[in-house]
Scaffold this motif. Structure first.
Motif, PDB file in Angstrom:
ATOM      1  N   ALA A 105      -3.122 -62.438 -26.502  1.00  0.00           N
ATOM      2  CA  ALA A 105      -2.359 -61.853 -25.537  1.00  0.00           C
ATOM      3  C   ALA A 105      -2.601 -60.292 -25.292  1.00  0.00           C
ATOM      4  CB  ALA A 105      -0.704 -62.033 -25.867  1.00  0.00           C
ATOM      5  N   LYS A 106      -2.870 -59.585 -26.162  1.00  0.00           N
ATOM      6  CA  LYS A 106      -3.193 -58.299 -26.023  1.00  0.00           C
ATOM      7  C   LYS A 106      -4.434 -58.032 -25.406  1.00  0.00           C
ATOM      8  CE  LYS A 106      -0.440 -56.089 -29.811  1.00  0.00           C
ATOM      9  NZ  LYS A 106      -0.298 -55.178 -31.201  1.00  0.00           N
ATOM     10  N   ALA A 107      -5.099 -59.044 -25.341  1.00  0.00           N
ATOM     11  CA  ALA A 107      -6.387 -58.988 -24.819  1.00  0.00           C
ATOM     12  C   ALA A 107      -6.408 -59.405 -23.039  1.00  0.00           C
ATOM     13  CB  ALA A 107      -7.702 -59.757 -25.586  1.00  0.00           C
ATOM     14  N   GLY A 108      -5.228 -59.866 -22.947  1.00  0.00           N
ATOM     15  CA  GLY A 108      -5.053 -60.165 -21.568  1.00  0.00           C
ATOM     16  C   GLY A 108      -5.153 -61.834 -21.501  1.00  0.00           C
ATOM     17  N   VAL A 109      -5.414 -62.654 -22.492  1.00  0.00           N
ATOM     18  CA  VAL A 109      -5.427 -64.138 -22.255  1.00  0.00           C
ATOM     19  C   VAL A 109      -3.985 -64.444 -22.653  1.00  0.00           C
ATOM     20  CG1 VAL A 109      -6.220 -66.179 -23.230  1.00  0.00           C
ATOM     21  CG2 VAL A 109      -7.588 -64.192 -23.455  1.00  0.00           C
TER      22      VAL A 109
END
Length: 381
Positions: A105-109
């Motif tokens: 989530a933090k990586a944008g997935v």
């Protein structure tokens, strides 16, 4: 209400990015444009000088079904006691508190399609999830989106001493179950409401009914060109929907895949070829097939590649010649469509979930920083 102001918006629909504001309410995008009427009490995210993207989407992986940093105790993506298990549900194996979700989530997935692995000829159903939440129900987008099937070396290897020693057997087992399910459905429909005429309840057959009714596709693991075409042959024989997963040798059968016109999920490619059927693995495949007109998604097959590296996989495809806009679509709108959730996620459009990535550069570049991630309009912490 929340407003992202003055960001350079890449909506995954139009090729060119434009400076726009995005207004969000109740987890949904309610307006995109310039000179929007923004309520005085709205929270503002100043995205001036930043790049704004849809949340990235994984079309095929096993995040949450595989334990982080442990072995057998956390491995819940393959069943090894029965070669055909269509009644299994990937949702039941998901562990929402796995740290891999937070990292992704933090990586944008922001959305993933996850489910059983490829040990079995029929493995069970895939589910679609957001990457934040304390329970599978909280994370759920849509369940039962596809029925996993597998061809090639994996079922041969896993069942070589039991039930499967050749590709012919793999194909025959899938056909057998589809024939049985078709007969079961016909008897069930002919019986109507008469419980005494209905066939004895069979959970495996029940699970295959949505496939026969074209409500969900068979999601076919196939690396080698021959296996890809066998999957397509069986889908045509039974008139069922099909998605193709991995498609490692897809660049060798471009014309055939164009004619098939089915969704393709390509990868994982950021690994060494671990088996013979992967010997032709290369980064050019996604670009070749996208250029030919195929609907291409790029996948990590997490945990084969860590989920957070999905945009970097797209970057490697661009380095190998893939059009950058098609690469963006391959980790946003295309996997959303592939997983049956394109009405909810995958692009920045009014009415869709407010899953948004704000970055200080192109996400394909390793030096780019993710500044902010929103899932359902809430900041990921």
């Amino acid at each position: 209400m929340l407003c992202i102001k003055n960001g350079n918006v890449h909506d995954a629909v139009a090729r060119e990015a434009v400076i726009r504001d995005i207004l969000i309410e109740n987890g949904k995008i309610v307006a995109i444009g310039t000179a929007l009427e923004i309520p005085a009490d709205a929270e503002i995210i100043d995205a001036a000088g930043l790049e704004v993207y849809p949340g990235f989407v994984e079309a095929h992986g096993h995040i949450g079904l595989d334990g982080y940093g442990i072995g057998y105790e956390g491995a819940d993506y393959n069943e090894y006691n029965d070669i055909a298990v269509p009644h299994l549900r990937g949702l039941d194996g998901v562990k929402p508190l796995e740290p891999t979700f937070k990292t992704a989530a933090k990586a944008g997935v922001t959305s993933v399609c996850v489910g059983p692995g490829s040990a079995n000829v029929i493995g069970g159903t895939f589910t679609t999830l957001k990457t934040v939440g304390n329970s599978a129900e909280e994370m759920l987008i849509r369940d039962g989106v596809a029925m996993k099937c597998a061809f090639g070396e994996n079922p041969k290897r896993c069942y070589r001493d039991k039930k499967d020693s050749s590709r012919m057997t793999t194909a025959a087992i899938l056909r057998e179950y589809l024939f049985k399910a078709r007969e079961y459905l016909a008897k069930k429909e002919a019986a109507g409401d008469d419980i005494f005429k209905k066939p004895a309840f069979d959970m495996k057959m029940e699970a295959l009914i949505p496939v026969l009714k074209k409500e969900i596709p068979i999601k076919c693991h196939a690396h080698a060109a021959a296996d890809i075409l066998t999957a397509a042959r069986i889908a045509k024989e039974f008139d069922v929907k099909l998605t193709l997963e991995h498609v490692t040798e897809g660049h060798l059968i471009v014309d055939e895949l164009v004619a098939l016109n089915v969704p393709l999920a390509i990868g994982p490619t950021m690994t060494n070829p671990g088996k013979f059927e992967n010997r032709n693995r290369n980064w050019e495949t996604p670009g070749i097939l996208a250029k030919a007109g195929c609907q291409v998604s790029i996948i990590t097959d997490s945990p084969v590649i860590s989920q957070e590296h999905l945009p970097l996989c797209a970057g490697m495809a661009v380095k190998a010649g893939m059009d950058p806009f098609q690469a963006l679509q391959a980790i946003t709108i295309n996997p959303a469509k592939h997983a049956g959730i394109g009405d909810r996620v995958g692009s920045l459009e009014v009415g869709k979930d407010a899953d948004i990535v704000i970055a200080d550069g192109c996400p394909f570049e390793v030096s780019t920083n993710i500044v902010e991630v929103l899932i359902d309009g809430k900041k990921v912490k």
